[in-house]
Write an enzyme that holds these catalytic residues in place. Structure first.
Site, PDB file in Angstrom:
ATOM      1  N   ASP A   9      42.894  42.381  35.055  1.00  0.00           N
ATOM      2  CA  ASP A   9      42.665  42.355  36.492  1.00  0.00           C
ATOM      3  C   ASP A   9      42.943  40.930  36.962  1.00  0.00           C
ATOM      4  O   ASP A   9      42.902  39.981  36.159  1.00  0.00           O
ATOM      5  CB  ASP A   9      41.215  42.752  36.770  1.00  0.00           C
ATOM      6  CG  ASP A   9      40.804  42.500  38.201  1.00  0.00           C
ATOM      7  OD1 ASP A   9      41.448  43.064  39.099  1.00  0.00           O
ATOM      8  OD2 ASP A   9      39.853  41.728  38.413  1.00  0.00           O
ATOM      9  N   ASP A  11      41.853  39.265  40.586  1.00  0.00           N
ATOM     10  CA  ASP A  11      40.771  38.626  41.344  1.00  0.00           C
ATOM     11  C   ASP A  11      39.453  38.690  40.584  1.00  0.00           C
ATOM     12  O   ASP A  11      38.953  39.771  40.261  1.00  0.00           O
ATOM     13  CB  ASP A  11      40.612  39.302  42.703  1.00  0.00           C
ATOM     14  CG  ASP A  11      41.790  39.029  43.616  1.00  0.00           C
ATOM     15  OD1 ASP A  11      41.986  37.855  43.981  1.00  0.00           O
ATOM     16  OD2 ASP A  11      42.523  39.979  43.944  1.00  0.00           O
ATOM     17  N   ASP A 166      36.314  42.435  35.752  1.00  0.00           N
ATOM     18  CA  ASP A 166      35.108  41.722  36.166  1.00  0.00           C
ATOM     19  C   ASP A 166      34.227  42.542  37.098  1.00  0.00           C
ATOM     20  O   ASP A 166      33.196  42.055  37.548  1.00  0.00           O
ATOM     21  CB  ASP A 166      35.474  40.403  36.861  1.00  0.00           C
ATOM     22  CG  ASP A 166      36.020  40.640  38.270  1.00  0.00           C
ATOM     23  OD1 ASP A 166      37.009  41.400  38.395  1.00  0.00           O
ATOM     24  OD2 ASP A 166      35.454  40.087  39.225  1.00  0.00           O
TER      25      ASP A 166
END
Length: 215
Positions: A9, A11, A166
């Site tokens: 991922d 961001d 995250d």
């Protein structure tokens, strides 16, 4: 089955952009005399709906606010906060280790290519990735489309690929696509529920990539 690829991922995972974005929204809400409820932020983090959700909530709390006028201002503030941001600690070490092991690498992000690609270049890590799959070309997380697109681009299966995320939405996406998922929460997301992840690490420096490959 040996690991042949890693998918990250963007961001909050490769770089902690989410802290800058959250701070910008908090400032925007306070400038209008209200507070941004964190639960509203957590409900959309890791998806493609952050900006419309934040503007909708601000309009609900401050009727008549000119959200169109605010768009360029919030965007400029985010970029101001990101000027000195680097990759998260340990990320470059993971990318270098992946290169040494001959692993394929991809990014799977709900954000647009216009957001992700310039940041990858600015952070100096764009050259590591064989593919960058973004939310302007595929359905955003928590749907599995981005990870399925990454697998297709890399020519690997879910069983041969590890995802790094995250947010719980990101974990849901990766698991739905059949990948093993390692959650590496940041300061914004560390309090969320990552029970669906296969492994949870407090940071990329907590365990070397080799330990995950032999797990």
């Amino acid at each position: 089955m040996p690991t042949r690829a890693l998918v990250f991922d963007f961001d909050g995972t490769l770089a902690d952009t989410e802290s800058a974005v959250l701070r910008t929204w908090q400032e925007t809400f306070r400038d209008h005399g209200v507070e941004l409820p964190l639960e509203a932020w957590y409900a959309v983090i890791g998806t493609q709906h952050t900006t419309p959700a934040m503007f909708a909530l601000l309009t609900e709390q401050v009727p008549g606010v000119d959200t169109e006028a605010l768009r360029p201002l919030t965007k400029a503030r985010v970029f101001e906060l990101l000027e000195t941001l680097g990759p998260r600690d340990g990320v470059v070490g993971y990318l270098e280790a992946a290169r040494e092991h001959g692993l394929k690498l991809a990014v799977a992000s709900s954000s647009s290519g216009a957001w992700v690609n310039p940041h990858l270049e600015r952070l100096g890590i764009a050259g590591y990735f064989d593919a960058v799959c973004t939310g302007d070309r595929h359905a955003a997380k928590p749907r599995p489309d981005l990870y399925l697109a990454a697998l297709d681009a890399l020519g690997t299966s879910g069983g041969e690929t590890i995802a790094f995320e995250d947010t719980p939405h990101g974990v849901t996406s990766a698991k739905a696509a059949g990948l093993t998922c390692v959650a590496v929460p940041n300061a914004i997301t560390e309090s969320l529920d990552f029970g669906a992840a296969d492994v949870v690490l407090p940071s990329f420096t907590a365990k070397p990539l080799e330990a995950l490959l032999t797990r």
